[in-house]
Design a protein around this motif. Structure first.
Motif, PDB file in Angstrom:
ATOM      1  N   VAL A  55       0.852  -1.186   0.000  1.00  0.00           N
ATOM      2  CA  VAL A  55       0.000   0.000   0.000  1.00  0.00           C
ATOM      3  C   VAL A  55       0.887   1.235   0.000  1.00  0.00           C
ATOM      4  O   VAL A  55       1.699   1.431   0.916  1.00  0.00           O
ATOM      5  CB  VAL A  55      -0.939   0.032   1.226  1.00  0.00           C
ATOM      6  CG1 VAL A  55      -1.800   1.289   1.196  1.00  0.00           C
ATOM      7  CG2 VAL A  55      -1.821  -1.218   1.268  1.00  0.00           C
ATOM      8  N   MET A  56       0.739   2.045  -1.053  1.00  0.00           N
ATOM      9  CA  MET A  56       1.457   3.313  -1.142  1.00  0.00           C
ATOM     10  C   MET A  56       0.533   4.428  -0.674  1.00  0.00           C
ATOM     11  O   MET A  56      -0.581   4.581  -1.175  1.00  0.00           O
ATOM     12  CB  MET A  56       1.903   3.571  -2.585  1.00  0.00           C
ATOM     13  CG  MET A  56       2.562   4.930  -2.791  1.00  0.00           C
ATOM     14  SD  MET A  56       4.186   5.062  -2.010  1.00  0.00           S
ATOM     15  CE  MET A  56       5.181   4.125  -3.190  1.00  0.00           C
ATOM     16  N   VAL A  57       1.005   5.210   0.298  1.00  0.00           N
ATOM     17  CA  VAL A  57       0.204   6.284   0.880  1.00  0.00           C
ATOM     18  C   VAL A  57       0.863   7.617   0.567  1.00  0.00           C
ATOM     19  O   VAL A  57       2.013   7.868   0.951  1.00  0.00           O
ATOM     20  CB  VAL A  57       0.075   6.123   2.404  1.00  0.00           C
ATOM     21  CG1 VAL A  57      -0.795   7.232   2.984  1.00  0.00           C
ATOM     22  CG2 VAL A  57      -0.489   4.750   2.748  1.00  0.00           C
ATOM     23  N   SER A  58       0.147   8.491  -0.133  1.00  0.00           N
ATOM     24  CA  SER A  58       0.617   9.852  -0.388  1.00  0.00           C
ATOM     25  C   SER A  58       0.022  10.763   0.678  1.00  0.00           C
ATOM     26  O   SER A  58      -1.196  10.746   0.905  1.00  0.00           O
ATOM     27  CB  SER A  58       0.179  10.323  -1.776  1.00  0.00           C
ATOM     28  OG  SER A  58       0.724   9.502  -2.790  1.00  0.00           O
ATOM     29  N   VAL A  59       0.862  11.564   1.317  1.00  0.00           N
ATOM     30  CA  VAL A  59       0.389  12.363   2.449  1.00  0.00           C
ATOM     31  C   VAL A  59       1.247  13.621   2.568  1.00  0.00           C
ATOM     32  O   VAL A  59       2.413  13.630   2.164  1.00  0.00           O
ATOM     33  CB  VAL A  59       0.439  11.524   3.751  1.00  0.00           C
ATOM     34  CG1 VAL A  59       1.847  11.046   4.035  1.00  0.00           C
ATOM     35  CG2 VAL A  59      -0.134  12.285   4.940  1.00  0.00           C
TER      36      VAL A  59
ATOM     37  N   ARG B  29       4.077   1.815   2.380  1.00  0.00           N
ATOM     38  CA  ARG B  29       5.064   2.779   1.892  1.00  0.00           C
ATOM     39  C   ARG B  29       4.479   4.184   1.987  1.00  0.00           C
ATOM     40  O   ARG B  29       3.358   4.428   1.545  1.00  0.00           O
ATOM     41  CB  ARG B  29       5.457   2.465   0.456  1.00  0.00           C
ATOM     42  CG  ARG B  29       5.978   1.044   0.328  1.00  0.00           C
ATOM     43  CD  ARG B  29       6.644   0.763  -0.970  1.00  0.00           C
ATOM     44  NE  ARG B  29       7.161  -0.608  -0.989  1.00  0.00           N
ATOM     45  CZ  ARG B  29       8.045  -1.056  -1.859  1.00  0.00           C
ATOM     46  NH1 ARG B  29       8.503  -0.250  -2.816  1.00  0.00           N
ATOM     47  NH2 ARG B  29       8.469  -2.309  -1.810  1.00  0.00           N
ATOM     48  N   ILE B  30       5.242   5.108   2.571  1.00  0.00           N
ATOM     49  CA  ILE B  30       4.771   6.467   2.809  1.00  0.00           C
ATOM     50  C   ILE B  30       5.506   7.413   1.870  1.00  0.00           C
ATOM     51  O   ILE B  30       6.738   7.431   1.834  1.00  0.00           O
ATOM     52  CB  ILE B  30       5.009   6.897   4.265  1.00  0.00           C
ATOM     53  CG1 ILE B  30       4.404   5.882   5.239  1.00  0.00           C
ATOM     54  CG2 ILE B  30       4.445   8.289   4.504  1.00  0.00           C
ATOM     55  CD1 ILE B  30       2.912   5.719   5.120  1.00  0.00           C
ATOM     56  N   SER B  31       4.752   8.190   1.111  1.00  0.00           N
ATOM     57  CA  SER B  31       5.317   9.190   0.200  1.00  0.00           C
ATOM     58  C   SER B  31       4.831  10.569   0.636  1.00  0.00           C
ATOM     59  O   SER B  31       3.653  10.901   0.484  1.00  0.00           O
ATOM     60  CB  SER B  31       4.879   8.902  -1.243  1.00  0.00           C
ATOM     61  OG  SER B  31       5.336   9.913  -2.119  1.00  0.00           O
ATOM     62  N   ALA B  32       5.722  11.357   1.235  1.00  0.00           N
ATOM     63  CA  ALA B  32       5.366  12.694   1.714  1.00  0.00           C
ATOM     64  C   ALA B  32       5.491  13.700   0.565  1.00  0.00           C
ATOM     65  O   ALA B  32       6.557  13.811  -0.047  1.00  0.00           O
ATOM     66  CB  ALA B  32       6.271  13.100   2.870  1.00  0.00           C
TER      67      ALA B  32
ATOM     68  N   GLY C 127       0.295   8.934  -7.445  1.00  0.00           N
ATOM     69  CA  GLY C 127       1.086   7.705  -7.411  1.00  0.00           C
ATOM     70  C   GLY C 127       0.751   6.787  -6.260  1.00  0.00           C
ATOM     71  O   GLY C 127       1.272   5.670  -6.191  1.00  0.00           O
ATOM     72  N   GLY C 128      -0.121   7.214  -5.361  1.00  0.00           N
ATOM     73  CA  GLY C 128      -0.461   6.391  -4.212  1.00  0.00           C
ATOM     74  C   GLY C 128      -1.697   5.542  -4.449  1.00  0.00           C
ATOM     75  O   GLY C 128      -2.485   5.794  -5.359  1.00  0.00           O
ATOM     76  N   ASP C 129      -1.852   4.521  -3.643  1.00  0.00           N
ATOM     77  CA  ASP C 129      -3.101   3.762  -3.612  1.00  0.00           C
ATOM     78  C   ASP C 129      -4.132   4.513  -2.780  1.00  0.00           C
ATOM     79  O   ASP C 129      -5.335   4.404  -3.000  1.00  0.00           O
ATOM     80  CB  ASP C 129      -2.866   2.375  -2.995  1.00  0.00           C
ATOM     81  CG  ASP C 129      -1.826   1.587  -3.765  1.00  0.00           C
ATOM     82  OD1 ASP C 129      -2.061   1.312  -4.956  1.00  0.00           O
ATOM     83  OD2 ASP C 129      -0.777   1.253  -3.181  1.00  0.00           O
ATOM     84  N   VAL C 130      -3.621   5.256  -1.801  1.00  0.00           N
ATOM     85  CA  VAL C 130      -4.433   6.061  -0.890  1.00  0.00           C
ATOM     86  C   VAL C 130      -3.744   7.407  -0.747  1.00  0.00           C
ATOM     87  O   VAL C 130      -2.516   7.491  -0.771  1.00  0.00           O
ATOM     88  CB  VAL C 130      -4.549   5.385   0.497  1.00  0.00           C
ATOM     89  CG1 VAL C 130      -5.301   6.273   1.475  1.00  0.00           C
ATOM     90  CG2 VAL C 130      -5.230   4.033   0.389  1.00  0.00           C
TER      91      VAL C 130
END
Length: 331
Positions: free
Chosen positions: A94-98, A124-127, A148-151
């Motif tokens: 799970v890629m999380v964009s935040v 996976r965290i993408s800030a 690019g995130g799933d969430v």
């Protein structure tokens, strides 16, 4: 045959589907002028007029009518193709964009609990600064909302066409400081006592990130306090730095309590006054409808929603009036 630029095709398809340049601009998070420019460039590329333009509306020409259905279907097929590829690649991941501040100060401190519940999920965290809607419109309007995130966890007004969205909590500001300042020769007991303490400030390196955020001038006016120089005190370029300065007892910051919930819970920081001012948005968790078929993504979504529901600082206890315009002093 060489295809026209994809952004121009997207602009035309959205404007034609809505019969409105303004609605297309809202959907794609760009300005109406940018949509008009892309459509004009597409018409020049194709050598045909796609719209009939009047002062109040746009209508499709025969060429535009012939193009629209297939183009809409093509974008839908591309979205399905990307989703299918991600489904194969991201199984169990799970890629999380935040936004960086929320990631550092709220999400990451809670991830140990998620790991204990779902240790088999590769999180996976993408800030990204562009998770703030008003910043995204300036820096990267061409990207999709999930980037690019799933969430994605976005800060904005909640208008996210084509996505499933869940409100997590409201973004608002109130004074935050070390409990040390509540004692001593000049204890902080009422808003008027702030005149005896250092005011801490933070300003983002990206100017749009500060739009709508309350200032000390606006908070003090809402609290009925006058005669304080609101420009005094050090300024930091990130909320985390300002909160750390407050924790060290250097002064009082007008901060977002959701960013300090861990420190407030353990007593490192306190919020001495309930009066809060809105920052001009709320935090929303977004995903596609297709993501609802992915157990790993839904596990993360459900966990975040549970954490948000139990967050004591999700909503303000006492909300004040709208902030003043920048430049007002409150004195």
């Amino acid at each position: 045959m060489r295809l026209p630029p994809l952004n121009a095709l997207r602009a035309f398809e959205a404007a034609a589907r809505h019969s409105s340049v303004h609605k297309a601009a809202q959907e794609l998070y760009v300005t109406p002028a940018a949509i008009s420019h892309q459509i004009k460039a597409l018409e020049e590329y194709l050598g045909v007029m796609l719209f009939k333009r009047t002062p109040r509306r746009i209508t499709l020409t025969p060429a535009g009518e012939a193009c629209l259905p297939k183009l809409t279907a093509a974008f839908a097929q591309m979205a399905d193709a990307v989703a299918a590829a991600q489904q194969q690649i991201h199984t169990g991941r799970v890629m999380v964009s935040v936004a960086p501040a929320l990631a550092a100060k709220w999400l990451i401190p809670k991830l140990a609990k998620f790991r204990d519940l779902h240790g088999d999920i590769d999180l996976r965290i993408s800030a990204r600064q562009t998770m703030v809607d008003r910043v995204r419109g300036e820096l990267d309007a061409g990207s999709n909302l999930l980037e690019g995130g799933d969430v994605a966890i976005r800060l904005g007004e909640g208008h996210y066409p084509g996505h499933v969205s869940h409100k997590l909590f409201t973004s608002y500001s109130l004074p935050i400081c070390s409990p040390k300042l509540l004692e001593g020769p000049t204890p902080l007991r009422t808003p008027d006592d702030l005149r005896h303490h250092t005011l801490l400030h933070y300003e983002s390196d990206i100017a749009l990130a500060d739009v709508g955020r309350p200032t000390w001038a606006s908070w003090l006016k809402a609290a009925g306090v006058r005669g304080i120089n609101t420009r005094r005190g050090p300024t930091f370029n990130h909320v985390a730095l300002a909160l750390q300065a407050a924790a060290d007892g250097l002064g009082v910051v007008l901060g977002v309590p959701i960013m300090a919930s861990e420190e407030i819970a353990d007593g490192t920081l306190v919020a001495p006054f309930d009066l809060a001012l809105p920052t001009g948005g709320s935090y929303y968790l977004l995903h596609t409808e297709a993501a609802e078929r992915e157990p790993s993504i839904m596990a993360f979504r459900d966990w975040v929603l549970s954490e948000a529901r139990s967050e004591p600082w999700a909503e303000p206890k006492q909300i004040g009036s709208a902030p003043l315009l920048d430049g007002e002093t409150g004195s």
